[in-house]
Design an enzyme around this catalytic site. Structure first.
Site, PDB file in Angstrom:
ATOM      1  N   TYR A 186     -15.779  16.485  56.128  1.00 46.24           N
ATOM      2  CA  TYR A 186     -15.758  18.024  56.687  1.00 46.24           C
ATOM      3  C   TYR A 186     -17.279  18.388  57.331  1.00 46.24           C
ATOM      4  O   TYR A 186     -17.385  19.536  57.907  1.00 46.24           O
ATOM      5  CB  TYR A 186     -15.533  18.801  55.259  1.00 46.24           C
ATOM      6  N   PHE A 203      -9.229  24.394  43.975  1.00 46.74           N
ATOM      7  CA  PHE A 203      -8.151  25.244  44.721  1.00 46.74           C
ATOM      8  C   PHE A 203      -7.817  24.320  45.984  1.00 46.74           C
ATOM      9  O   PHE A 203      -8.278  23.289  46.333  1.00 46.74           O
ATOM     10  CB  PHE A 203      -8.683  26.513  45.293  1.00 46.74           C
TER      11      PHE A 203
END
Length: 413
Positions: free
Chosen positions: A124, A413
């Site tokens: 990322y 999450f």
């Protein structure tokens, strides 16, 4: 290969779920009620898939999240999750296409930052994300810790009660809102989170009912919650060798935190406590008479951050000292690119684009790593990913951005 990237429809959601579980190496068949529960809590307008001849081969989802920053303010974040590419379709640019579409939509909505939990480190950074919090897990050798075996209850007048999942669904949301207001890096939890994490809603994975412990102060206020499980292991000579695994433990005060750890370490038959993912500067080892009884078993990056609006993000948090800094941010044409003057103080900050000469130059990824106070500007300069344009500027950035306690995100999450 003609691969279509687009939003997913309700009728395609079961296939999208299959692709998601395939990407995470989970069994790709799920009960209809679980798929329906996931669909009910999913915003399809923010759910993307890549399709090859009608079959979903990549997944991506985002949702609105509240992120606590330094000083207690809350920023609206674009929380990214459920990112997979099937092993048959890697290296075709599918993630890049989905990420670009999502971040563009996030900027148009006015989200100041984007967040994610990175399963793999190298992915990322190329999208401007940087590791903004870290986690550490300890394994506590309870007999070696030197704790008083006569301990029975907190010495501060508080008490610990065991409750059930229904109690947690009642007590937990209000308590967590109080906790996250104090903890930079913490995020909000919606109703479905509480249902999934107390076994009320099926998740598609085996559910083990945990133990729930609540710490109440002498005034009767809930100031701490702990969730843990225990195995059943016995050694030679019929000696108990049980391990308590903490799923989560959060507290509003050091006294509440100490009491909950002391309680878990005092449970009969428990000889090892696995702490779960904690902040790297967690107090736990020093709650023990012998801190060496707490052995680090995991240390890694955790919450990753992407700055979408530099001015709003830098003005939202407070700073350790008063000072000014001109930042040159490199973002390959992305939303964080530009030169900005930051005038900061413990009371707040002003930030605006400027043409002044820069003090430091850094990438969007490095700015994200600094943002919540976890990374060191001086270390980033030593590593060559932050450049001092003015001598001593890295030390100024260090004094402004670093926090006395490290940020922590207790949730995945």
């Amino acid at each position: 290969m003609n691969l279509e990237v687009r939003h997913v429809t309700a009728s395609e959601f079961p296939d999208w779920t299959r692709a998601l579980d395939t990407g995470f190496l989970r069994p790709p068949v799920m009960a209809d009620e679980v798929v329906a529960g996931r669909l009910a809590s999913t915003d399809l307008a923010r759910t993307q898939g890549a399709f090859d001849n009608g079959r979903c081969v990549a997944t991506f989802r985002s949702f609105t999240q509240e992120l606590t920053v330094v000083g207690g303010a809350v920023l609206t974040a674009d929380a990214i999750s459920n990112v997979t590419v099937s092993p048959t379709h890697r290296r075709r640019g599918l993630l890049s296409r989905m990420m670009a579409a999502d971040l563009t939509a996030a900027r148009e909505r006015g989200d100041a930052v984007a967040t994610l939990i990175a399963a793999e480190y190298p992915i990322y950074g190329r999208y401007g994300f940087g590791p903004a919090t870290s986690i550490t897990e300890w394994s506590v050798d309870v007999p070696r810790a030197g704790l008083d075996p006569r301990w029975a209850s907190p010495a501060d007048g508080g008490r610990i009660d065991l409750v059930d999942g229904a109690d947690i669904r009642k007590l937990g949301p209000e308590f967590h809102d109080r906790f996250r207001a104090l903890q930079p890096g913490a995020t909000d939890r919606d109703e479905r989170w509480w249902q999934l994490n107390t076994g009320q809603a099926p998740s598609g994975h085996a559910w083990t009912e945990p133990f729930y412990a609540v710490y109440r102060s002498a005034a009767g206020e809930v100031e701490g919650l702990a969730v843990y499980t225990a195995d059943s292991t016995w050694g030679d000579g019929k000696q108990p060798l049980n391990t308590a695994s903490v799923r989560r433990l959060t507290a509003l005060t050091p006294a509440a935190e100490r009491a909950l750890w002391r309680f878990i370490c005092s449970i009969d038959w428990i000889t090892t406590v696995r702490t779960g993912y904690r902040a790297p500067d967690d107090l736990l080892p020093y709650f023990l008479p012998d801190p060496r009884a707490a052995r680090i078993v995991t240390h890694a990056d955790y919450l990753w951050l992407r700055i979408l609006d530099v001015v709003r993000a830098l003005e939202a948090r407070t700073y350790a000292v008063a000072g000014s800094l001109v930042l040159e941010i490199h973002d390959d044409g992305g939303p964080a690119a530009g030169r900005f003057r930051l005038d900061a103080s413990p009371a707040g900050a002003d930030c605006a684009p400027t043409t002044e000469s820069p003090d430091i130059a850094l990438g969007a990824r490095e700015l994200a790593a600094l943002y919540l106070g976890d990374a060191s500007a001086v270390r980033l300069a030593a590593l060559g990913v932050l450049t001092e344009e003015r001598p001593g500027a890295a030390a100024v950035a260090e004094s402004l951005f670093r926090t006395a306690r490290r940020p922590w995100c207790p949730d995945v999450f």
